[in-house]
Design an enzyme around this catalytic site. Structure first.
Site, PDB file in Angstrom:
ATOM      1  N   HIS A 178       0.834  -1.210   0.000  1.00 30.99           N
ATOM      2  CA  HIS A 178       0.000   0.000   0.000  1.00 30.99           C
ATOM      3  C   HIS A 178       0.868   1.259   0.000  1.00 30.99           C
ATOM      4  CE1 HIS A 178      -3.187   2.825   0.923  1.00 30.99           C
ATOM      5  NE2 HIS A 178      -2.558   3.189   2.017  1.00 30.99           N
TER       6      HIS A 178
ATOM      7  N   GLU B 197      -8.814  -2.650   6.390  1.00 29.10           N
ATOM      8  CA  GLU B 197      -7.878  -2.756   7.507  1.00 29.10           C
ATOM      9  C   GLU B 197      -8.394  -3.780   8.506  1.00 29.10           C
ATOM     10  OE1 GLU B 197      -6.379   0.796   9.313  1.00 29.10           O
ATOM     11  OE2 GLU B 197      -6.679   2.014   7.508  1.00 29.10           O
TER      12      GLU B 197
HETATM   13 MN    MN Z   1      -6.259   4.059   7.505  1.00 30.43          MN
END
Ligand code: MN
Length: 426
Positions: free
Chosen positions: A143, A211
């Site tokens: 990421h 997440e």
């Molecule tokens: Mn975040």
């Protein structure tokens, strides 16, 4: 009673559990639920049922455990978690024992059983923890590299500190909401690259971030640090975490102090906290860390976990379409390293605090954990089954995240975090 461990793959429960259920007897995640007309309390998910721990305590199923009065009749898991691992792990083993196929204590006690075993569809889930503080890390190398390529220098995508520090920032705890709670599209200042001045209006680049978050169990005194060796003692468990982001607001505001209104309007969590102990069979090593981190960040043994993750977008009245498949095992920095870094300066922690992993992207384009990366900043739109396309998230879209661990013996899941986006107030 024997010494059968709650993770023993041969265990089965007298409560029916479908093979594809997220909640077999080896999982036993904790949540807060509200039975109709009664106070919120701690429950454990098993198959399609919720086990009411308050009823079990009141009827003597934890005799000899020296638990505080009505410890499960609380609106959050905080007080229970704060008992510490030694106590909460004994409770986990006890619940496993009570639910085991060959255990008749509750199974044959019809009166208590009817009060304590409740169909999941009959209860309303609530926020599992009271989070005083929320920290968001940035620990996926894929990421961070993707974002660096898009917004900075493709040849130096990672900033010089990234492989030395589990980079993070302090987020906003007040706007963390439970799965099922819809959110409004945020408005704010944005500025197009070609414009001379900013304008105000609804975000045009609303995004999810795939997440997971961990929850700490106890309070530490200010001045104390937690080592990587002991960090897992302070991690009660994990939830799915959708860290909503408004990319256009974020882009204009983030220099020089970092994320603010582009991030603090909402984050969504799943209702069931899977205890770290249930994840033990899915422990794996992380990516090789090069350069070697400083001594306080070094860790012994595998500290990552093999957790499959998926994100789906469901347009209004449309069908769900999976847009991302990733895995928590890709994280460059482990939760232990994150917590050690967070407290190395003496920063104290509290029960219920949440620590987001940062967007969990994998190595392949279909494993990227945000629309920013999946659509590569809007240059590669995703086509949904109804023929519509998405660069980012549109009004009335529902975003669903799911996670599960699977081996040859069983699967344990996290349930889901599901959020619908409503239009901005104008
Ligand atoms: Mn975040």
């Amino acid at each position: 009673m024997g010494m059968i461990h709650a993770n023993d793959p041969s265990l089965t429960s007298w409560i029916p559990v479908a093979p594809d259920s997220d909640f077999p007897i080896q999982n036993l995640p904790y949540g807060i639920f509200k039975p109709s007309n009664r106070a919120p309390r701690v429950g454990v998910a098993i198959g399609d049922f919720v086990l009411d721990l308050h009823v079990l305590q009141e009827t003597g199923y934890f005799e000899g455990f020296k638990l505080p009065f009505q410890i499960f009749r609380r609106p959050f898991l905080n007080d229970f978690m704060a008992l510490g691992k030694q106590k909460t792990n004994r409770v986990r083993e006890r619940i496993s024992e009570i639910l085991r196929e060959d255990n008749h204590e509750l199974r044959e006690n019809k009166i208590v059983r009817h009060r304590a075993v409740i169909p999941m569809e009959e209860v309303e889930m609530q926020m599992p923890v009271f989070a005083r503080d929320y920290t968001d890390f940035y620990s996926s190398i894929e990421h961070a590299t993707n974002v660096g390529k898009m917004f900075r220098d493709p040849d130096n995508a990672l900033l010089p500190n990234w492989k030395h520090i589990p980079v993070g920032y302090h987020g906003r705890a007040s706007s963390i909401v439970l799965s099922g709670t819809s959110i409004k599209r945020p408005s704010g200042q944005t500025k197009a690259d070609t414009a001379d001045a900013p304008t105000f209006g609804p975000s045009k680049l609303l995004d999810f971030e795939l997440e997971m978050a961990f929850v700490t169990n106890v309070a530490t005194p200010m001045g104390d640090s937690i080592s990587t060796t002991h960090a897992e003692t302070f991690i009660f468990g994990m939830v799915l975490f959708n860290d909503w982001s408004a990319r256009d607001i974020q882009k204009w505001e983030y220099v020089p102090l970092g994320p603010f209104l582009g991030k603090n309007f909402a984050s969504s969590i799943s209702p069931w906290v899977v205890p770290l102990e249930a994840l033990e069979p899915f422990r794996v090593g992380g990516p090789k860390q090069d350069p070697e981190p400083l001594p306080y960040l070094k860790q012994e043994g595998p500290k990552n976990f093999d957790i499959n993750l998926e994100v789906a977008i469901q347009p209004n009245d449309g069908e769900e379409h999976t847009v991302c498949r990733s895995n928590f095992k890709h994280m460059y920095w482990s939760m232990s390293q994150q917590l050690a870094h967070h407290t190395v300066n003496g920063c104290n922690i509290n029960p219920g605090d949440l620590y987001g992993s940062g967007t969990i992207s994998g190595p392949t384009p279909d494993s990227y954990g945000s629309m920013l990366e999946l659509s590569w900043r809007g240059t590669k739109p995703i086509t949904l089954p109804d023929g519509s396309t998405r660069k980012f998230i549109e009004d009335y879209d529902t975003v669903v995240m799911r996670g599960y661990c699977k081996n040859d013996n069983y699967r344990i899941g996290f349930g889901e975090v599901r959020t619908q986006v409503l239009p901005a107030y104008l």
